[in-house]
Scaffold this active site. Sequence first.
Site, PDB file in Angstrom:
ATOM      1  N   CYS A  31       0.895  -1.143   0.074  1.00 48.54           N
ATOM      2  CA  CYS A  31       0.206   0.048   0.014  1.00 48.54           C
ATOM      3  C   CYS A  31       1.064   1.122  -0.098  1.00 48.54           C
ATOM      4  O   CYS A  31       1.500   1.670   1.103  1.00 48.54           O
ATOM      5  CB  CYS A  31      -1.001   0.002   1.335  1.00 48.54           C
ATOM      6  SG  CYS A  31      -1.864   1.541   1.585  1.00 48.54           S
ATOM      7  N   CYS A  34       0.306   3.977   2.589  1.00 44.84           N
ATOM      8  CA  CYS A  34       0.541   3.249   4.049  1.00 44.84           C
ATOM      9  C   CYS A  34       2.263   3.742   4.312  1.00 44.84           C
ATOM     10  O   CYS A  34       2.668   4.080   5.268  1.00 44.84           O
ATOM     11  CB  CYS A  34       0.351   1.831   4.122  1.00 44.84           C
ATOM     12  SG  CYS A  34      -1.361   1.509   4.136  1.00 44.84           S
TER      13      CYS A  34
END
Length: 114
Positions: A31, A34
């Site tokens: 991600c 993230c």
Amino acid sequence: MVQVVEYNEDNYSDYEWFDGFAVIRFYADWCAPCVQNFPIFEQCATQMSAQFLNLKFGKVNVDQSPILTLRYNVYGLPSTLIFYQGQVVQRIAGVKTKSNLQSIILKTMQEHQA
């Protein structure tokens, strides 16, 4: 610098049974938001942990802890959950600035410490 503890299905009771606030970030290595935003989360953890003894920070990799991900109904990443005495009291979806994240944590702490 405060270490953000990596939690999984074996040690999650450490934050669930914590007598205070636990700020837990659910993330994945694949991600991009993230990974890019994690230094902000770490800075927030370092500053706020020095201020508040009843506050801990951690992270959960959704790929390595699918049971926790389902248990807390985490569907979008990154997701940050704030626990107070074992209960989820706040959900923060997506990427936040450091000041925004800190203000959400402080507001949540004030609301639950009557």
